[in-house]
Design a protein around this motif. Structure first.
Motif, mmCIF file in Angstrom:
data_model
loop_
_atom_site.group_PDB
_atom_site.id
_atom_site.type_symbol
_atom_site.label_atom_id
_atom_site.label_comp_id
_atom_site.label_asym_id
_atom_site.label_seq_id
_atom_site.Cartn_x
_atom_site.Cartn_y
_atom_site.Cartn_z
ATOM 1 N N MET A 1 47.585 51.495 46.377
ATOM 2 C CA MET A 1 46.689 51.737 45.262
ATOM 3 C C MET A 1 45.577 50.695 45.251
ATOM 4 O O MET A 1 45.853 49.509 45.307
ATOM 5 C CB MET A 1 47.447 51.618 43.943
ATOM 6 N N PRO A 2 44.354 51.136 45.152
ATOM 7 C CA PRO A 2 43.267 50.169 45.082
ATOM 8 C C PRO A 2 43.296 49.436 43.743
ATOM 9 O O PRO A 2 43.656 50.000 42.721
ATOM 10 C CB PRO A 2 42.015 51.041 45.208
ATOM 11 N N GLY A 3 42.913 48.175 43.782
ATOM 12 C CA GLY A 3 42.857 47.411 42.551
ATOM 13 C C GLY A 3 44.083 46.562 42.285
ATOM 14 O O GLY A 3 44.026 45.656 41.478
ATOM 15 N N ILE A 4 45.185 46.856 42.935
ATOM 16 C CA ILE A 4 46.385 46.049 42.754
ATOM 17 C C ILE A 4 46.281 44.833 43.669
ATOM 18 O O ILE A 4 46.012 44.957 44.862
ATOM 19 C CB ILE A 4 47.666 46.850 43.098
ATOM 20 N N ARG A 5 46.485 43.667 43.096
ATOM 21 C CA ARG A 5 46.401 42.439 43.884
ATOM 22 C C ARG A 5 47.784 41.960 44.299
ATOM 23 O O ARG A 5 48.742 42.096 43.555
ATOM 24 C CB ARG A 5 45.769 41.322 43.047
ATOM 25 N N THR A 6 47.836 41.362 45.456
ATOM 26 C CA THR A 6 49.038 40.644 45.859
ATOM 27 C C THR A 6 48.985 39.280 45.176
ATOM 28 O O THR A 6 47.954 38.896 44.600
ATOM 29 C CB THR A 6 49.077 40.433 47.384
ATOM 30 N N ALA A 7 50.082 38.538 45.255
ATOM 31 C CA ALA A 7 50.099 37.199 44.666
ATOM 32 C C ALA A 7 49.020 36.321 45.297
ATOM 33 O O ALA A 7 48.313 35.590 44.598
ATOM 34 C CB ALA A 7 51.476 36.567 44.826
ATOM 35 N N ALA A 8 48.864 36.418 46.606
ATOM 36 C CA ALA A 8 47.846 35.616 47.293
ATOM 37 C C ALA A 8 46.445 36.006 46.827
ATOM 38 O O ALA A 8 45.581 35.145 46.629
ATOM 39 C CB ALA A 8 47.970 35.785 48.805
ATOM 40 N N GLN A 9 46.209 37.298 46.630
ATOM 41 C CA GLN A 9 44.902 37.753 46.153
ATOM 42 C C GLN A 9 44.655 37.308 44.715
ATOM 43 O O GLN A 9 43.534 36.956 44.359
ATOM 44 C CB GLN A 9 44.799 39.268 46.255
ATOM 45 N N ALA A 10 45.705 37.314 43.890
ATOM 46 C CA ALA A 10 45.568 36.864 42.503
ATOM 47 C C ALA A 10 45.233 35.377 42.459
ATOM 48 O O ALA A 10 44.390 34.942 41.666
ATOM 49 C CB ALA A 10 46.846 37.155 41.722
ATOM 50 N N LYS A 11 45.877 34.596 43.322
ATOM 51 C CA LYS A 11 45.571 33.159 43.393
ATOM 52 C C LYS A 11 44.129 32.948 43.842
ATOM 53 O O LYS A 11 43.416 32.102 43.294
ATOM 54 C CB LYS A 11 46.520 32.458 44.364
ATOM 55 N N ALA A 12 43.688 33.722 44.847
ATOM 56 C CA ALA A 12 42.311 33.613 45.334
ATOM 57 C C ALA A 12 41.317 34.033 44.252
ATOM 58 O O ALA A 12 40.254 33.416 44.096
ATOM 59 C CB ALA A 12 42.127 34.476 46.585
ATOM 60 N N TRP A 13 41.673 35.049 43.470
ATOM 61 C CA TRP A 13 40.831 35.515 42.370
ATOM 62 C C TRP A 13 40.654 34.407 41.335
ATOM 63 O O TRP A 13 39.543 34.168 40.864
ATOM 64 C CB TRP A 13 41.449 36.772 41.764
ATOM 65 N N LEU A 14 41.753 33.736 40.988
ATOM 66 C CA LEU A 14 41.660 32.617 40.045
ATOM 67 C C LEU A 14 40.764 31.512 40.609
ATOM 68 O O LEU A 14 39.939 30.947 39.898
ATOM 69 C CB LEU A 14 43.054 32.052 39.737
ATOM 70 N N GLU A 15 40.947 31.226 41.893
ATOM 71 C CA GLU A 15 40.142 30.183 42.534
ATOM 72 C C GLU A 15 38.664 30.562 42.544
ATOM 73 O O GLU A 15 37.797 29.723 42.301
ATOM 74 C CB GLU A 15 40.635 29.943 43.959
ATOM 75 N N GLN A 16 38.366 31.844 42.814
ATOM 76 C CA GLN A 16 36.978 32.325 42.803
ATOM 77 C C GLN A 16 36.333 32.106 41.443
ATOM 78 O O GLN A 16 35.147 31.818 41.356
ATOM 79 C CB GLN A 16 36.925 33.828 43.090
ATOM 80 N N GLN A 17 37.120 32.262 40.398
ATOM 81 C CA GLN A 17 36.610 32.084 39.043
ATOM 82 C C GLN A 17 36.575 30.617 38.631
ATOM 83 O O GLN A 17 36.083 30.295 37.551
ATOM 84 C CB GLN A 17 37.480 32.855 38.048
ATOM 85 N N GLY A 18 37.132 29.765 39.463
ATOM 86 C CA GLY A 18 37.168 28.344 39.159
ATOM 87 C C GLY A 18 38.156 28.017 38.048
ATOM 88 O O GLY A 18 37.944 27.071 37.288
ATOM 89 N N LYS A 19 39.222 28.812 37.951
ATOM 90 C CA LYS A 19 40.219 28.614 36.899
ATOM 91 C C LYS A 19 41.543 28.178 37.486
ATOM 92 O O LYS A 19 41.978 28.690 38.507
ATOM 93 C CB LYS A 19 40.463 29.905 36.132
ATOM 94 N N SER A 20 42.176 27.263 36.797
ATOM 95 C CA SER A 20 43.536 26.887 37.160
ATOM 96 C C SER A 20 44.494 27.867 36.497
ATOM 97 O O SER A 20 44.116 28.610 35.582
ATOM 98 C CB SER A 20 43.835 25.465 36.679
ATOM 99 N N VAL A 21 45.733 27.840 36.913
ATOM 100 C CA VAL A 21 46.756 28.680 36.293
ATOM 101 C C VAL A 21 46.900 28.272 34.827
ATOM 102 O O VAL A 21 47.060 29.127 33.943
ATOM 103 C CB VAL A 21 48.099 28.564 37.057
ATOM 104 N N GLN A 22 46.821 26.987 34.563
ATOM 105 C CA GLN A 22 46.920 26.490 33.184
ATOM 106 C C GLN A 22 45.798 27.063 32.305
ATOM 107 O O GLN A 22 46.056 27.505 31.178
ATOM 108 C CB GLN A 22 46.853 24.959 33.164
ATOM 109 N N GLU A 23 44.581 27.053 32.811
ATOM 110 C CA GLU A 23 43.449 27.588 32.049
ATOM 111 C C GLU A 23 43.621 29.083 31.793
ATOM 112 O O GLU A 23 43.378 29.561 30.682
ATOM 113 C CB GLU A 23 42.131 27.366 32.804
ATOM 114 N N PHE A 24 44.027 29.809 32.830
ATOM 115 C CA PHE A 24 44.264 31.245 32.694
ATOM 116 C C PHE A 24 45.309 31.511 31.609
ATOM 117 O O PHE A 24 45.123 32.374 30.748
ATOM 118 C CB PHE A 24 44.733 31.833 34.038
#
Length: 76
Positions: A1-24
């Motif tokens: 399914m398009p749009g579903i992220r893997t854990a690695a993609q979700a981590k990369a997405w957070l990094e792209q946004q410049g957000k830590s897990v804590q901030e999220f």
């Protein structure tokens, strides 16, 4: 399914946004430990807060129900 992220993609997405897990977690009013557990695969996101985290991270398609104590009814 398009749009579903893997854990690695979700981590990369957070990094792209410049957000830590804590901030999220703070922004979405979720437990940081649960967020880390979903990202690491220790929690699958099947129900409860881990479900909410997985949906918010785009790792799962789902609905986030309103919390029982929430009073977000429109005013007349």
């Amino acid at each position: 399914m398009p749009g579903i992220r893997t854990a690695a993609q979700a981590k990369a997405w957070l990094e792209q946004q410049g957000k830590s897990v804590q901030e999220f977690a703070r922004e979405h009013n979720v437990d940081p430990a649960t967020t880390y557990q979903v990202l690491s695969g220790r929690k699958k996101g099947r129900r409860g807060e881990s479900h909410k985290v997985a949906v918010l991270l785009g790792m799962k398609i789902g609905v986030i129900p309103h919390e029982a104590g929430s009073s977000e009814l429109p005013e007349d």
